[in-house]
Structures are given as C-alpha cells and as structure tokens.
Design an enzyme around this catalytic site. Structure first.
Site, PDB file in Angstrom:
ATOM      1  CG  HIS A  71     -11.826 -10.240  24.653  1.00 12.09           C
ATOM      2  ND1 HIS A  71     -11.400 -11.374  25.304  1.00 12.09           N
ATOM      3  CD2 HIS A  71     -13.066 -10.511  24.195  1.00 12.09           C
ATOM      4  CE1 HIS A  71     -12.355 -12.290  25.229  1.00 12.09           C
ATOM      5  NE2 HIS A  71     -13.380 -11.793  24.562  1.00 12.09           N
TER       6      HIS A  71
ATOM      7  CB  SER B 274     -15.752 -13.261  26.023  1.00 16.90           C
ATOM      8  OG  SER B 274     -15.284 -13.940  24.911  1.00 16.90           O
TER       9      SER B 274
ATOM     10  CG  ASP C 258      -8.861 -12.432  27.015  1.00 16.89           C
ATOM     11  OD1 ASP C 258      -8.897 -11.743  25.984  1.00 16.89           O
ATOM     12  OD2 ASP C 258      -9.873 -12.830  27.599  1.00 16.89           O
TER      13      ASP C 258
END
Ligand SMILES: *[C@@H]1O[C@H](CO)[C@@H](O)[C@H](O)[C@H]1NC(C)=O
Ligand SMILES: *[C@@H]1O[C@H](CO)[C@@H](O)[C@H](O)[C@H]1NC(C)=O
Ligand SMILES: *[C@@H]1O[C@H](CO)[C@@H](O)[C@H](O)[C@H]1NC(C)=O
Ligand SMILES: *[C@@H]1O[C@H](CO)[C@@H](O)[C@H](O)[C@H]1NC(C)=O
Ligand SMILES: *[C@@H]1O[C@H](CO)[C@@H](O)[C@H](O)[C@H]1NC(C)=O
Ligand SMILES: *[C@@H]1O[C@H](CO)[C@@H](O)[C@H](O)[C@H]1NC(C)=O
Ligand SMILES: *[C@@H]1O[C@H](CO)[C@@H](O)[C@H](O)[C@H]1NC(C)=O
Ligand SMILES: *[C@@H]1O[C@H](CO)[C@@H](O)[C@H](O)[C@H]1NC(C)=O
Ligand SMILES: CC(=O)N[C@H]1CO[C@H](CO)[C@@H](O)[C@@H]1O
Length: 727
Positions: free
Chosen positions: A193, A519, A137
């Site tokens: 994220h 996600s 990520d």
C-alpha cells in the site's frame, strides 16, 4: 458471503485493538492516548511532565514500561498502558485535553495524471525538488525505480528529519527520510500500500511500465521531482492511533511540506479523540496541509469519517481508462466482464463447469446458496481441476485457485477491475446469467478467457461506489468530502516480493500493480497540493486547499451529489492560478471550535495561546460564516429555509481585477449574492460577500445543490452550495 469489496480491501489492513496484558499484573491494561494540546513555550520538559503525571496516577504500579510513546516535538501528550480506573483519574489531571483508547485504523499509473491534464510536458516550478511529501503508510520499497535518486541533489536545507528506516533500509536523495513506528524492524513495505501511494504522489517517471503488458506506458507521480519522507505507521497487523500521532509529532518537526495519509477510522470520532484531526491541527498551525482519504465505506450516506475542517478529504473516481476482460464461449458468444487478467490463453477452449454441479460428495453446501457461490469447502477439486468454474460470488476468486481450477467466471455487480490470481472475469448479473445458462445447459460447454484490455470510458469521471459519502457528521456546515481524484484501477509501484493479487498461491511478481480505493485518490491530491505549493510557497494550507477546490471540474451522476464528490474533480493546471482564494488562519479554526461548543480552557490547551472563546453560547450562524470554499447546510424535511453565508475572498490573480458572480440555475434553490460585482486594486486585497440561500420544502434524504462562480474573464472561482435534507 464475501463480497468483492472485502476481497479488495483486505489489502487495506484491518487491525486488532491493542490489548496488552502487562507482565505479572492481572488487570487488563490497554494503550491510551493522553492528549495535552500544544507544547507550552518555555521551561517545559514534556518527557518529565509525562512521567510525573503517570507516577501520580499509577502510584505503586508505576513502571516505565507503561509509557508507550511521548509526543513532544510538535505537540504535547503521550501514550500509556492504563487500566479503566487509571484512565478516569488521568482525565482529571491538569493539562489533559482528552484521553482515548488507541484504536485501530484502516488503510483505506499512471494514465491518471494525463487524465487530469498534468502532462509530462506541463510546466513545473524550479523549486519542485524542494517539496517534501510526508507519506504516512505501510512503509516503502526503497529499491523501486520510482524512487531512484539519479539527478537529485541533496535534500533541501529546511529538512530536519533523518533516515531511521531500520534494518537493511537506506535512504537516498529521493527518499530523504524514513521512520517506523510499527513492531516491524524497518520502514520497508511488506504490504504494498505505502509503496503504491508514495509513487503515485512523487514517483519518478519510469518508462515502459505495465502490469504484464496491461496499461503499458510511463509511470510517474504527480510531482516527480519532489522528495519523499516515509513514516511507516502500519504493518500487517498494526496501524494504531498511537503510531499515527507519533508520525505527526515527527513529520511536523522534520519539516515536511505536506502530509499524505491514506487511512482512517471506520467510525466518526470527536476531534479531540481522533488522531488524524489532532495531528493535522498541529500540522496546520505550522503551515502543513494534511491530505486524507475519505474512506471506502460508500455508497452509504454519512459514512465518511474524515471530517476536520483543516483536513483535505478526498473521494475517489474512475478515469477514462478502464480495464475490461472478455470471454469467448464455445457457442461463439463473446461476453465482456471486469478484471485485471494478465493471462494470455493459448487458443484452446477450456471446459466449463457450474459451481453447484461440481460439489464435494457429502458437502454441507448441497442445496444451499453456498453451492452456487462456491464457498470454501463446497467444490470437489477432482471435478474442478483444469476447468473454468462458474460461480455466483467473489469467494471464487480464492476457492477456484485453491481447488486447482484453470480459471473462473464470477458474478458480481461492480464498476472496478481487480487483479485476479488465475484467468478470471467478473460479470454483472445479466451477463452472468448468459454464461451460466450456456454452461448449465450445453453438453461439453467450453470457453476462452482472454487477456484484459484497456478501453476508453467516455463517461468518466464517475464517483466510485465504494467512496465514502458525506455529509459531515460533526459539523454539517463543513462539506465533506472536499474533492475527488482518481482512485480506481491505479497502476503504481509495488514491492516485487509480494503477490499482486494478494492470493498466496499466486506466484507472479510485478514492480507495478493495480489497486483501487480512496487510498489511491489521496496521494493524487497530495501531489497537486505540492504542485500548487511549489508555485506559491507562502500560501497557507487553507489557500492551497481553496485553490484546488474552486478550480475543480464539476461532476454529476450520483444522488449524493457534492456529498459524494465534494467540489469536483481536481484540475492541477488550473489550481496553480485560482484568481481568488478563501483563506483561513488558525484563529478562524479556533473560532469555529468555540462555535461548536469547545470551551476556553480546552481551546487554550489546543492552541497553546491565551485565546478566549466569546462568552456567548455556541453560534450556529457564525459556523455558516466560517470561510470554507463550499457552502453546506443541514435542514429538516419539509421545512422552508433562508440562510445567509458570509465569505471573504483574497485576490491572488491580477492586481486590478473585477469579478462578477454567476449562479448556476437550479430549480430547487434560490441563491442571491450581494454584491454581485467585486473589484480589487491590489494583490492580497480581501473582499466579502453574502450568499442568501432560500429553499422550499424538500423531502427527507434529498440533496438540493447548486453553485456560484466568480469570474474576471480569466479565472473561474466556483463554490458549491449543497443542502443535506434529513431528520
Ligand atoms: C535487503 O533487502 C533486499 C530487498 O528485500 C534484499 O534483496 C537484500 O538481500 C537485503 N539485504 C540484506 C543484507 O538483508
Ligand atoms: C515485517 O516486514 C517483513 C518484510 O519486510 C515481512 O515479511 C513481515 O511480515 C513484517 N512483519 C509484520 C509483523 O508485519
Ligand atoms: C463527542 O463529544 C460530544 C460532546 O462532548 C459527546 O456528547 C459525544 O458523546 C462524543 N462522541 C464520541 C463519539 O465520543
Ligand atoms: C493450452 O492450455 C491448456 C490449459 O493450460 C492446456 O491444457 C493445453 O494443453 C494447451 N494447449 C496447447 C496447444 O498448448
Ligand atoms: C441447471 O441445469 C439443471 C439440470 O439440467 C437444472 O435442473 C437447473 O434448473 C439448471 N439451473 C439453472 C439456474 O438454470
Ligand atoms: C497567557 O497569559 C498569561 C497571563 O496573562 C501570561 O503569563 C502567559 O505568558 C500568556 N501565555 C501565552 C502563551 O501568551
Ligand atoms: C441576508 O443577506 C441579505 C443580503 O445581504 C440581507 O438583505 C438580509 O438582511 C440578510 N438576512 C439575515 C437574516 O441576515
Ligand atoms: C489599476 O487601474 C487603475 C485605473 O485604471 C490604474 O490607474 C492603475 O495603474 C492600475 N494598476 C495596476 C497595478 O495595473
Ligand atoms: C457509474 C457506473 O458505471 N455505475 C454503475 C456501477 O455498477 C452498478 C452495478 O453494476 C450499475 O448499476 C451502475 O450504473
């Protein structure tokens, strides 16, 4: 016009193609991946072989700077800067499976675990702390309490990775490894994220977390005792195929148990040109399941690009906790909208202005749709300052704050709440019309925007509109997406240096933030896979995937049916005790590839074995017999059909057991299973059955579906049957 999705997904990184101009040379060189399949077993130095290939192809132009990366730990290949002509030549070299340009990929609390039935008190395996989840990520914020290592022992013995997180990055016994492949100096997360996804999967239990008081409770990952290995493959501007492959090359050799990758390509790619398919194939060979977000391109049919049969592809749903935001108008009317609005009003109503009535003098927007949408440069800051501006597009999420507004009321039809930088509520079209007409036709209109509250949604789970849809564009017989997990309004850890709304004028800071996307669904499934593996360490990736799919809760409510939600909503507690599994080994995948047209030389390079494809032409019928825990098929409109599917189940329930099949009544499909009863005398015993699916004439774009379920009175093993009817 901006829509909310764009606003939301700007967090999910959109990247520029790597277009590198080499010093001194006039030709354009781009980064290409030269994929060479499995590593040959002995007496082979991948690095010198890569250099030798490059030397042969580049001749006098050879320069070590053209070699970008070697893949040499878990599979074979390299990334290099090449011209178009060199690409043609290198493709003909011995050992090369495929050559493709390194393209851009997109990145696609914690009530969600309670919603899925995984309570804080649910039993855990004593070896949960041996589970290592590799998170590919944007890096991680190592100082988050979610990653504190209090109470953790040293890393499991099998761990062969390292902490190479770069400048000012320390690992601990929770984050046991870190590597980065981006241009940034460390594995630290500067996007948010990666911190969010890692904590959703394996964050510690942290009490008293909330987003400014909204959704207060204990934040926790699905497997809070598991370890995290960080592979930072993206930062603000870069998230390339070359980096994805490098992370797979390392993670497999480092000894992770599972890989969670919340990113993907927007377009479908052939397996030998798709870094996620390539990397996860080699992971599968080593017993590592790769979980992948299905993408945020929904509700367009056929939009998912997560297609490889060895990938576990995840769709996103809501949970029963929704976040809403009310406004109280000056006329006493209260309207309900959606947004994550942390601002508490002081009781004084604020004046309302309608966007198209407060335009800048001489603005081009006058008389155009841009005016009511409050696009950039339309509004007059003097008339907007300190007021609530009423606008018909989500552009106002940014333009209102930029023009000094106190808040905004925005029109947008959606089913999710995003974090807003100033007091804002987002109304559906009908509700917006009420607010707009009040604001436009009243003298001194005013309103109060209340702080968001959480409500219970009794209709959950529903699939998110943005969640990418199947069918599978490469192998229609492999149902995609596979499974659904929560991906809407997920509260999880966040770097406190970042602004939670993504707007630079938003000066707030929060250690936990709400984000939505497939996600966010992906790490839920990665955690459940780790949870299953912690009870069954010897299970294959396919067995783990099967157990999660066949025990999932059926869903409904979209036209795309299984092509929206796969087998259904994950049920972690049931997944550890599935009764029967549809198992698959590497050879089964190789046969599948042969059956869709891969030839023997390519298969040998991929597998690193002397495999041969049967000398027949590709066989679609045997593709149907691939032992997937779902039955999917494509048919043309208005053509009756009869198809047989063979499946083999392995007994992992009670040694002595008898299962009976039950077929869901469907007015569309006639399904016959032979035999209808299967008995087992021992564990790991296998039994096969044939499913005959008969259908009449279906109109174009319809999705007839049904399911069959084996049950022994204790276990329910459900397998969906879904038909894609299209030209
Ligand atoms: C390391 O990073 C943390 C978090 O950003 C920061 O607080 C700290 O000052 C940094 N330390 C150094 C030596 O740069
Ligand atoms: C690298 O990370 C730092 C902080 O961790 C961030 O401020 C910066 O924007 C990042 N740079 C790139 C190119 O992503
Ligand atoms: C995928 O492979 C097929 C067959 O080799 C080829 O016809 C097709 O163009 C490829 N598609 C892409 C997107 O590269
Ligand atoms: C309430 O908030 C508004 C907007 O920030 C401000 O103009 C007003 O003075 C405040 N009223 C009181 C009583 O604090
Ligand atoms: C808003 O008010 C103006 C002036 O009264 C009127 O001309 C216009 O039609 C109204 N707009 C809407 C959408 O009702
Ligand atoms: C493949 O077969 C060849 C010739 O039979 C043999 O030399 C080679 O060792 C085999 N390779 C593998 C990986 O089994
Ligand atoms: C399909 O399966 C049924 C039940 O086993 C069998 O009777 C039938 O012959 C099969 N048809 C084909 C085309 O294989
Ligand atoms: C299975 O059932 C048979 C017949 O009822 C019995 O003889 C046998 O002991 C059972 N085996 C196990 C492992 O329970
Ligand atoms: C499941 C659900 O709530 N769907 C809604 C999503 O939003 C659209 C537009 O507002 C509605 O039409 C759907 O019913």
């Amino acid at each position: 016009m901006t829509n909310l999705k764009v606003v939301l997904f700007c967090m999910f990184i959109i990247l520029v193609t790597n277009n590198v101009l080499v010093n001194g040379a006039n030709e354009d060189r781009k980064v290409y991946i030269i994929y060479m399949g499995s590593l040959p077993e002995e007496n082979y130095s991948p690095q010198s072989e890569h250099i030798s290939i490059l030397q042969q192809v580049l001749g006098d132009d050879f320069d070590t700077n053209h070699l970008v990366r070697n893949y040499k730990r878990s599979f074979n290949g390299f990334a290099a800067k090449l011209t178009d002509q060199e690409v043609k030549n290198i493709g003909r070299m011995r050992g090369v499976v495929s050559v493709f340009e390194s393209k851009q990929l997109e990145l696609h609390t914690t009530r969600s675990w309670d919603f899925l039935g995984l309570q804080e008190t649910t039993k855990t395996s004593p070896i949960e702390s041996d589970m290592i989840i590799g998170v590919f990520d944007t890096g991680i914020w190592p100082e988050s309490e979610s990653f504190d290592d209090e109470g953790f022992g040293p890393p499991p013995k099998k761990w062969k990775g390292t902490c190479a997180g770069g400048k000012n990055f320390t690992c601990n016994n929770k984050i046991i490894g870190a590597r980065y492949y981006s241009e940034n100096v460390s594995a630290r997360d500067s996007v948010g994220h990666g911190t969010h996804t890692a904590s959703t999967a394996a964050g510690n239990k942290v009490k008293g977390t909330s987003f400014y008081g909204i959704a207060e409770g204990t934040a926790r990952g699905g497997v809070p005792s598991a370890r995290i290995a960080v592979y930072k493959i993206c930062d603000d501007s870069q998230c390339s195929d070359a980096a994805v492959l490098a992370a797979f090359d390392d993670a497999i050799a480092d000894g992770v148990d599972l890989i969670s990758t919340s990113l993907g390509s927007k377009v479908q790619r052939n397996f030998t040109e798709d870094p996620l398919a390539i990397g996860s194939f080699h992971a599968m060979e080593k017993g590592i399941l790769t979980v992948n977000s299905g993408g945020n391109e929904g509700p367009l049919k056929g939009s998912t690009a997560s297609l490889a049969p060895w990938l576990f592809s995840v769709a996103a749903s809501n949970t029963d906790r929704r976040i809403i935001d009310k406004i109280s108008l000056g006329n006493g009317v209260t309207l309900t909208g959606q947004s994550v609005n942390s601002f508490t009003p002081n009781g004084t109503k604020i004046p309302l202005v309608v966007g198209e009535n407060v335009l800048r003098q001489g603005s081009d927007c006058v008389g155009t749709p841009s005016a009511s949408a409050c696009l950039v440069d339309c509004l007059d800051p003097k008339q907007v300052e300190g007021k609530i501006v009423v606008c018909s597009s989500t552009s106002a999420l940014d333009t209102a704050i930029e023009n000094g507004a106190y808040g905004s009321i925005i029109q947008y039809d959606q089913n999710m709440s995003v974090v807003v930088p100033i007091p804002t509520t987002i109304l559906d079209t009908n509700t917006y019309t009420i607010a707009h007409s009040y604001a436009n036709s009243t003298t001194s209109p005013q309103a109060e925007i209340l702080k968001s509250e959480t409500i219970n949604d009794p209709n959950a789970p529903s699939i998110a509109d943005f969640s990418s849809r199947g069918p599978n564009a490469i192998i229609s017989e492999i149902m995609k997406p596979d499974i659904t997990a929560p991906g809407l309004e997920i509260l999880a850890a966040y770097p406190p240096i970042l602004t939670p709304s993504g707007n630079p004028q938003d000066k707030r800071s929060s250690k936990y933030n709400f984000i939505s996307g497939t996600s966010m669904a992906c790490p839920h499934v990665a955690a459940i896979a780790a949870y299953v593996k912690s009870f069954h360490p010897d299970w294959s990736p396919a067995a783990i995937k099967s157990s999660i799919m066949t025990t999932s809760t059926p869903m409904k409510g979209t036209d795309d049916k299984e092509y929206a939600y796969g087998s259904g909503l994950v049920n972690p507690v049931k997944a550890i005790n599935p009764g029967l599994v549809f198992d698959l080994c590497k050879g089964d995948y190789i046969n599948l590839l042969c059956n869709i047209g891969f030839d023997t030389p390519k298969i040998r390079k991929l597998s690193g074995e002397n495999s041969t494809c049967p000398s027949l032409t590709p066989q679609r019928s045997t593709v149907r017999d691939f032992n997937y825990p779902a039955l999917a098929i494509h048919v043309k409109p208005n053509q009756p059909f009869v198809f047989n599917f063979t499946r083999t189940v392995t007994n992992v329930g009670f040694a002595n057991s008898t299962y009976k099949v039950h077929v869901r009544k469907s007015s569309h499909l006639k399904i016959k299973v032979v035999p209808r009863v299967i008995s087992f005398k021992s564990l790991n015993e296998k039994q096969s059955f044939v499913v005959k699916v008969v259908g009449g004439k279906f109109p174009d774009k319809s999705v007839p579906s049904s399911s069959l379920e084996w049950t022994d009175g204790t276990h329910n093993v459900r397998c969906p049957v879904v038909v894609d009817v299209s030209k």
